[in-house]
Write an enzyme that holds these catalytic residues in place. Sequence first.
Site, PDB file in Angstrom:
ATOM      1  N   ASP A   1       0.822  -1.227   0.000  1.00 14.53           N
ATOM      2  CA  ASP A   1       0.000   0.000   0.000  1.00 14.53           C
ATOM      3  C   ASP A   1       0.848   1.265   0.000  1.00 14.53           C
ATOM      4  OD1 ASP A   1      -2.298   1.594  -0.033  1.00 14.53           O
ATOM      5  OD2 ASP A   1      -2.144   1.907   2.101  1.00 14.53           O
TER       6      ASP A   1
ATOM      7  N   ASP B   1      -8.322   4.518   5.790  1.00 16.34           N
ATOM      8  CA  ASP B   1      -7.062   4.942   5.165  1.00 16.34           C
ATOM      9  C   ASP B   1      -6.482   6.125   5.958  1.00 16.34           C
ATOM     10  OD1 ASP B   1      -4.873   5.228   3.530  1.00 16.34           O
ATOM     11  OD2 ASP B   1      -5.977   6.008   1.810  1.00 16.34           O
TER      12      ASP B   1
END
Length: 448
Positions: free
Chosen positions: A157, A310
């Site tokens: 990520d 996130d």
Amino acid sequence: MATILIHGGRIIDPASGTDATGDILIREDRVEQLSLDEPLPRDADTLVNAEGCIVTPGLVDPHVHLREPSIGQAHRETIAIGAAAAAAGGFTTVCSMPNTNPPPDTPDRVRDLVHRGNQTRGSRVFPVACGTIGRSGEVPTDVAGLIEAGAMGISDDGDGVADDEVMATILKRVAEADTCFMQHCQDPAMTVGAAMNAGALALRLGLGEWPPAAETSMIERDVRLNAGPGARYHAQHLSCASSVDAIRAARAAGQPVTAEASPHHLLLTEAACDGYNTVAKVNPPLRTEADIEAIKIGIAEGVITMLATDQAPHPPQAKATDFASAAFGMVSIECALPLYKRALIDGGVIDWPRMIAMMTTEPAALTGLHRLGIGRLEAGGLADVTLIDPTLEWTIDASAFLSTGRNCPFEGWTVSGRAIGTIVAGTPRWMLPGDRLEAPVACQPSRH
Ligand SMILES: [Zn+2]
């Protein structure tokens, strides 16, 4: 032995299909009794009046950035601070992303993160380890070794894995290790210099354009590569309608493919970037009303099954610059719950039980955390519990966040609904001051 009685709340446990008023008695780190029929005797060390509140399994955020270790970087956020912030948002468990320095690309580094996570007094922290060495996209990691060391998933990520052959190898190893791969879906070749959604606004502002296809094409490629291995493949932070279509098609074809939606992609459009507002700069970028609508339809249909913040704290100087140079990312973990509620429940997309499932059973199943008892509420089970006041009105004030991140695009919003209590393994890690507690509880919000 410490006991807590939470009485009179609406108990929602998606794993068992429970949605009824009842009492929960916690003893030590376990749920000792869960009674929907008879009120339990009021003789615990701590009494919590949950009337009018929702009582759920501890919420799980499968996608946060905790910025530790951060050698040579300006981050002030740490695992302990991030975990405290998560608890203040109602989360008992978070999965930390690997874009740290150094990144967790070896079993030793994963063990170090597990150790650091175990020291916190906030939420539980489980690391997600790298798919490639150094997150450079070139050499696949020892996936089995990383999982054995304590990682709950694999991801690069911050970057997508662009190379087909490397990605194919990772998916095979992920399937063999019975874990999940979380893809940051971004084709680097299509996003060179990109800063915001492709379109008229980006042209007017003179900012690099980020087409939806940069996201969707990677999902479609991954689904093709995954046809053989059949790994648990998870697309992070969906931003656009075409990606929802790609996930829908993959699931219809029988692949174990899942996806998540984030508060900002449910509530904000590219218009927030106007005036070169760097707080609205995020990866993938904010899109359009039509994309928000498509994501909501995907959630209503069960195509998108998870919610993830996130959470991406940045020091002020990372945003106090021109838009093209500013860092990507936002913080919302301490206000995510009412934001999800606004977008999904107030918006008539789904109901509370489904939303809680998207924040408990679904991420627990993806990561394998259900094997540890995480994501459900039952007698004899883990006492990870979140208390939610679904109607409490409050105004989001980033200066009051426990996180060091102030880069919150929801600053000043008046919202309804809040996590008022977060209990991890029978210990209150966060309690909103108020009159719900009928006996004293030793808990102060803490960064340490
Ligand atoms: Zn990402």
